[in-house]
Write an enzyme that holds these catalytic residues in place. Structure first.
Site, mmCIF file in Angstrom:
data_model
loop_
_atom_site.group_PDB
_atom_site.id
_atom_site.type_symbol
_atom_site.label_atom_id
_atom_site.label_comp_id
_atom_site.label_asym_id
_atom_site.label_seq_id
_atom_site.Cartn_x
_atom_site.Cartn_y
_atom_site.Cartn_z
ATOM 1 N N GLU A 223 9.856 41.870 36.179
ATOM 2 C CA GLU A 223 11.123 41.601 36.857
ATOM 3 C C GLU A 223 11.205 42.245 38.243
ATOM 4 O O GLU A 223 12.086 41.909 39.033
ATOM 5 C CB GLU A 223 12.282 42.121 36.001
ATOM 6 C CG GLU A 223 12.464 41.402 34.674
ATOM 7 C CD GLU A 223 13.027 39.997 34.837
ATOM 8 O OE1 GLU A 223 13.357 39.615 35.975
ATOM 9 O OE2 GLU A 223 13.126 39.280 33.835
ATOM 10 N N GLU B 255 -3.274 49.274 18.596
ATOM 11 C CA GLU B 255 -2.497 50.463 18.922
ATOM 12 C C GLU B 255 -3.187 51.743 18.459
ATOM 13 O O GLU B 255 -2.860 52.837 18.928
ATOM 14 C CB GLU B 255 -1.103 50.378 18.315
ATOM 15 C CG GLU B 255 -1.034 50.535 16.807
ATOM 16 C CD GLU B 255 0.419 50.639 16.343
ATOM 17 O OE1 GLU B 255 0.755 51.684 15.779
ATOM 18 O OE2 GLU B 255 1.191 49.689 16.554
#
Length: 618
Positions: free
Chosen positions: A421, A452
């Protein structure tokens, strides 16, 4: 019939899997084969944990007896986390059995006999794909190539096929007709017109492209100049990669053993001879020989070694980066310890939502929103730590540095979202704020098994993104103990960047204090206590909302303080569509009091850069 092994003779199981098939061999201590067979392909990176266990159980069901040690190597088991995942799956099928779990390159290298004096060894593999993999006597490894037929696999069957397709089409364009190689390719694919190659090539499977190498070798035997040049170039690339791999293991000119393997090499003696000649020309003390036996015997050798407690380390990463960054990362004990989760709100049950499954929808809405109302006060208690991070981000931006987020799952996705953004909101360069998610791009929309848990992958990501002293890393982990995030923090610290940890487990404060190595310590801790989730353990809820709020604070305030905002208006937005251009006009009118026509003229004259238009009008 094969004689049964004696009671005292150890039974060793070797498994080697790739994209074509899985080869299995059960032998006794004397090396006599008890059972040998082929089964389905097995590429670890393409298999779920359940598929992997099914595959191994199918193998186990076909064995006449239980092994006493196992060596297993699968294609796609690249990282330490991949290999640990493979080891765990193997031990679920054969519990309590000593096991070496690695990749198919290690097993092939282990299949070659070892000389009296250990020297660096490089496996030069050319089959459907290609790769060079080497190991030094001290355990260091190096890998060159093996990145698939689009961006790698130089000198493989697939690469030879692709080069042939491009060459014959260029021949057609330059001469107005196809030569012997082009005609042979059309015949092999049963096409009548060269234009039929166009739609086929867009969707052609890798194996069909690789099969064209057979045609190239056949034409080269008939002295076709174009086919001979393609093979000559391929041999040169393989030799170049082999020597580059050797350079990572030892000094130029030191003795190195090069072992040639793969169907392209072993089935085409003239080609193998050319590769051998070029390696010897490039590396003066090269010892070059083909692999004599099946590479599954390397898996058997690894099993024998682990039984004798003499197996080479097979959980070491085998990428070039890992060879440079060895030894492999070992997380601090206080972070690894699962006890740190015991008191974490992210794992506890929320007493207010015990009857969640019996609430009507209106009650569920009221409950969830009342829980979300707890988030801002919890974040406000962390304002000093957030202020510290914002100040460091401002400093980074002013010095040309960057802000990085690193996380897994929801945490990683939110970091990528915030980073994406920034360019349209503040007209900032795309690289100024970057989101890194464990498992890479695919993990944005689907889970990547084991991603992960790979601390080394987090460190490697920092290496590839080239973090430096002017940069900031914010590691995001709801529970606070995600190994990928800690690996990223460790490498970022090592490179001099400022590091912060954002999590929602207050127990991490005490865990971090127990870390004695400063390379593992984040320089800032942001740990809001937002309490247990409404849905136990679902950290996409309050923890996710809190993460988004904190990231909003960091980037919005840092951008504001570095001149991207005037009053409360985005004067550096990128007006890339009709809505944003209208907003740009309104911003300029609000700031200057000019007419829309004057604002439009100023914006058009500055290429729709609001701040420049504002300064012009002001």
């Amino acid at each position: 019939m094969t004689p049964a092994p004696s009671v005292t003779s150890p039974v060793l199981l070797g498994i080697e899997g790739g994209g074509t098939r899985t080869t299995v061999r059960l032998v006794d201590g004397a090396g006599t084969t008890i059972k040998a067979f082929h089964t389905h392909p097995a590429v670890l990176s393409l298999m779920t944990d359940r598929e992997l266990r099914w595959h191994l159980r199918d193998i186990a069901s076909r064995l006449p007896q239980r092994p006493q040690a196992i060596g297993i190597g699968l294609a796609g088991a690249r990282t330490a986390a991949d290999q640990e995942r493979l080891r765990r799956a193997t031990l679920r099928v054969w519990p309590g059995i000593p096991c070496v779990a690695t990749n198919d390159l290690e097993t092939a290298l282990a299949a070659a006999p070892v000389g009296k004096k250990e020297i660096p060894r490089v496996l030069v593999l050319s089959g459907t794909g290609s790769c060079c993999f080497g190991r030094a006597p001290d355990g260091r490894t190096a890998k060159v190539g093996g990145r698939g037929h689009i961006i790698g696999d130089r000198g493989s069957a697939c690469d030879i096929g692709l080069r042939a397709l491009r060459a014959v089409m260029a021949d057609l364009d330059h001469r107005g007709r196809m030569g012997p190689l082009g005609a042979a390719i059309l015949n092999a694919l049963m096409f009548n017109d060269p234009d039929q190659l166009i739609p086929w090539s867009v969707h052609a499977p890798k194996t069909e492209i690789a099969n064209l190498a057979i045609t190239v070798f056949a034409l080269a035997q008939k002295k076709d100049a174009l086919a001979k040049k393609i093979l000559s170039d391929s041999a040169a690339m393989l030799a170049e990669d082999a020597c580059a791999c050797a350079c990572q293991l030892t000094e130029d000119g030191a003795p190195v053993e090069f072992i040639l393997n793969g169907g392209v090499m072993l089935r085409n003696p003239a080609f193998m001879k050319d590769v051998t000649r070029r390696i010897r020309k490039c590396w003066s003390k090269a010892r070059v020989s083909p692999l004599q036996g099946p590479s599954v015997l390397g898996a058997v050798n690894l099993a024998r070694g682990v039984l004798l407690n003499a197996a080479p380390s097979s959980t070491r990463q085998t990428s070039r980066v890992a060879a440079q960054a060895s030894p492999a990362l070992e997380l601090p004990a206080s972070i690894v310890d699962l006890a740190v989760l015991k008191d974490s709100p992210t794992e506890k049950r929320n007493p207010r939502s015990m009857t969640l499954d019996r609430l009507n929808v209106i009650q569920g809405i009221e409950l969830m929103l009342s829980e979300d109302a707890l988030i801002p006060p919890a974040i406000l208690k962390e304002k000093r730590a957030i202020n510290q991070v914002v100040a460091q981000v401002m400093l980074a931006f002013e010095n040309g540095g960057r802000l990085f987020y690193a996380g897994a799952g929801t945490s990683g996705r939110l970091g990528v979202l915030d980073a994406s953004e920034i360019p349209p909101t503040f007209r900032a360069p795309r690289e100024q704020v970057q989101g890194i998610i464990a498992g890479g791009r695919q993990a944005l929309w689907s889970a990547v098994e084991g991603a992960e848990d790979d601390a080394q992958a987090g460190a490697t990501a920092m290496t590839h993104r080239q973090l430096g002293p002017d940069d900031v890393l914010v590691g995001i982990a709801a529970s606070g103990r995600t190994p990928f995030v800690w690996g990223a923090i460790h490498e970022a610290n090592r490179r001099g960047a400022f590091t912060a940890l954002l999590c929602f487990n207050p127990a991490m404060r005490a865990a971090v204090k127990k870390i004695h190595d400063s390379a593992w310590q984040p320089q800032a801790l942001i740990i809001p206590n937002v309490g247990p989730e409404v849905l136990t353990g679902s950290t996409r809820l309050k923890s996710g909302t809190a993460t988004k709020l904190v990231l909003n604070l960091i980037t919005t305030l840092a951008m504001t303080r570095t001149g991207k905002v005037i009053s409360n208006l985005m004067v550096d937005l990128n007006p890339s569509n009709v809505k944003l251009r209208d907003r740009a006009l309104r911003i300029l009118v609000d700031l200057t009091g000019c007419t829309r026509d004057a604002a439009r003229e100023a914006l058009q004259s500055t290429g729709w850069q609001v701040k420049d238009a504002y300064l012009k009008l002001k």
